[in-house]
Write a protein that holds these residues in place. Structure first.
Motif, PDB file in Angstrom:
ATOM      1  N   CYS A 196      -3.457   1.518  -9.264  1.00 23.02           N
ATOM      2  CA  CYS A 196      -4.079   0.420  -8.515  1.00 23.02           C
ATOM      3  C   CYS A 196      -5.543   0.744  -8.205  1.00 23.02           C
ATOM      4  N   ILE A 197      -5.800   1.996  -7.842  1.00 20.98           N
ATOM      5  CA  ILE A 197      -7.184   2.420  -7.602  1.00 20.98           C
ATOM      6  C   ILE A 197      -8.006   2.247  -8.876  1.00 20.98           C
ATOM      7  N   ALA A 198      -7.415   2.612 -10.011  1.00 20.62           N
ATOM      8  CA  ALA A 198      -8.117   2.503 -11.294  1.00 20.62           C
ATOM      9  C   ALA A 198      -8.439   1.058 -11.651  1.00 20.62           C
ATOM     10  N   ARG A 199      -7.657   0.125 -11.119  1.00 21.40           N
ATOM     11  CA  ARG A 199      -7.914  -1.294 -11.372  1.00 21.40           C
ATOM     12  C   ARG A 199      -8.971  -1.859 -10.431  1.00 21.40           C
ATOM     13  N   GLY A 200      -9.441  -1.031  -9.504  1.00 19.61           N
ATOM     14  CA  GLY A 200     -10.482  -1.476  -8.585  1.00 19.61           C
ATOM     15  C   GLY A 200      -9.953  -2.209  -7.370  1.00 19.61           C
ATOM     16  N   GLN A 216      -5.305  -4.604  -0.797  1.00 24.09           N
ATOM     17  CA  GLN A 216      -4.682  -5.195  -1.981  1.00 24.09           C
ATOM     18  C   GLN A 216      -3.577  -4.299  -2.536  1.00 24.09           C
ATOM     19  N   ILE A 217      -3.804  -2.975  -2.507  1.00 24.32           N
ATOM     20  CA  ILE A 217      -2.785  -2.037  -2.982  1.00 24.32           C
ATOM     21  C   ILE A 217      -1.549  -2.116  -2.101  1.00 24.32           C
ATOM     22  N   LYS A 232      -0.471  -4.602  -0.346  1.00 25.11           N
ATOM     23  CA  LYS A 232       0.249  -5.850  -0.601  1.00 25.11           C
ATOM     24  C   LYS A 232       1.018  -5.780  -1.907  1.00 25.11           C
ATOM     25  N   GLU A 233       0.390  -5.236  -2.953  1.00 22.20           N
ATOM     26  CA  GLU A 233       1.039  -5.186  -4.265  1.00 22.20           C
ATOM     27  C   GLU A 233       2.244  -4.261  -4.268  1.00 22.20           C
ATOM     28  N   LEU A 234       2.139  -3.128  -3.544  1.00 21.11           N
ATOM     29  CA  LEU A 234       3.225  -2.141  -3.551  1.00 21.11           C
ATOM     30  C   LEU A 234       4.172  -2.308  -2.375  1.00 21.11           C
ATOM     31  N   ASN A 235       3.874  -3.308  -1.527  1.00 25.66           N
ATOM     32  CA  ASN A 235       4.720  -3.587  -0.367  1.00 25.66           C
ATOM     33  C   ASN A 235       4.823  -2.374   0.574  1.00 25.66           C
ATOM     34  N   VAL A 236       3.678  -1.793   0.891  1.00 24.57           N
ATOM     35  CA  VAL A 236       3.601  -0.681   1.834  1.00 24.57           C
ATOM     36  C   VAL A 236       2.478  -0.977   2.821  1.00 24.57           C
ATOM     37  N   THR A 237       2.304  -0.120   3.815  1.00 19.19           N
ATOM     38  CA  THR A 237       1.241  -0.321   4.787  1.00 19.19           C
ATOM     39  C   THR A 237      -0.072   0.228   4.262  1.00 19.19           C
ATOM     40  N   GLU A 238      -1.181  -0.262   4.832  1.00 24.98           N
ATOM     41  CA  GLU A 238      -2.491   0.267   4.447  1.00 24.98           C
ATOM     42  C   GLU A 238      -2.608   1.737   4.831  1.00 24.98           C
TER      43      GLU A 238
END
Length: 233
Positions: free
Chosen positions: A174-178, A183-184, A186-192
């Protein structure tokens, strides 16, 4: 800090040099002394003087013989002290061929960052500040194109990439996708907070300092890896 700025557009080269010198304090840098030069031959003379520059900003299109990644290749061949080189270019991440040129500069010719002359003023200022602070810097739009043009390995092969756990690898990709931390999450369904913690572990395992360097390492893995002496991409 002694800087060599290389660009065949003489007015632009001098203007950028004067701008950076005038705003050194705002950029968080020590006093800066910039030498503007307009040809590759002159740049090679300057980089071989004693003392050598601390940093070089290099345009990729200087003349008929020095265009694209070949410009950086020729410069690095005459840069025995390995002075760090930042590509400052009018290339854009919209064109696939130009994206590949930028990738080659990072992967094959050890560029220490990219500045886009046609980019937003604020982003370029931020990039300058990070570069002068010793960081590797690539604009987000370029980094995203790097990620989009690599092919991810199959899911069955993800578990031990770069020594990361499956969850760390998911965050790394996800980091590599910028993607941002939000956003990460939300996509992985975890907390910031979880993303921040995992990101710190990733930086430590990959021995990198920030998101850009982590993204380059992950993109190198997605693209098939790089040799130990190559710039990570």
């Amino acid at each position: 800090m002694k800087i060599l700025w290389v660009d065949d557009h003489e007015i632009l080269c001098v203007a950028l040099s004067e701008y950076v010198q005038a705003h050194a304090s705002e950029l968080g840098a020590t006093p800066i002394d910039i030498t503007p030069v307009f040809t590759l031959a002159r740049a090679l003379e300057e980089v071989n003087k004693t003392p050598s520059p601390d940093l070089v900003f290099l345009d990729l299109n200087l003349d008929d013989e020095n265009r694209g990644a070949a410009t950086l290749e020729h410069f690095q061949a005459g840069n025995p002290s390995k002075v760090p080189v930042v590509v400052c270019t009018g290339l854009t991440p919209v064109n696939d061929q130009e994206v590949e040129i930028l990738r080659m500069c990072m992967r094959d010719y050890a560029a220490r960052g990219i500045l886009l002359k046609g980019g937003a003023h604020k982003k370029m200022f931020i990039g300058l500040s990070r570069i002068l602070g010793g960081e590797l810097w690539i604009p987000e739009e370029v980094l995203l194109r790097f990620a989009c043009s690599t092919q991810a390995p199959s899911a069955s092969g993800n578990e031990h990439h770069l020594g990361l756990t499956p969850r760390e690898w998911d965050v790394g990709r996800c980091i590599a996708r910028g993607l941002s931390g939000k956003q990460i999450a939300k996509e992985l369904n975890v907390t910031e907070g979880h993303v921040r913690q995992v990101s710190c572990v990733i930086y430590d395992k990959l021995r990198v300092r920030n998101r850009v360097e982590a993204a380059l390492r992950v993109n190198a893995e997605l693209g098939g890896g790089s040799g130990p002496d190559k710039a990570p991409l």
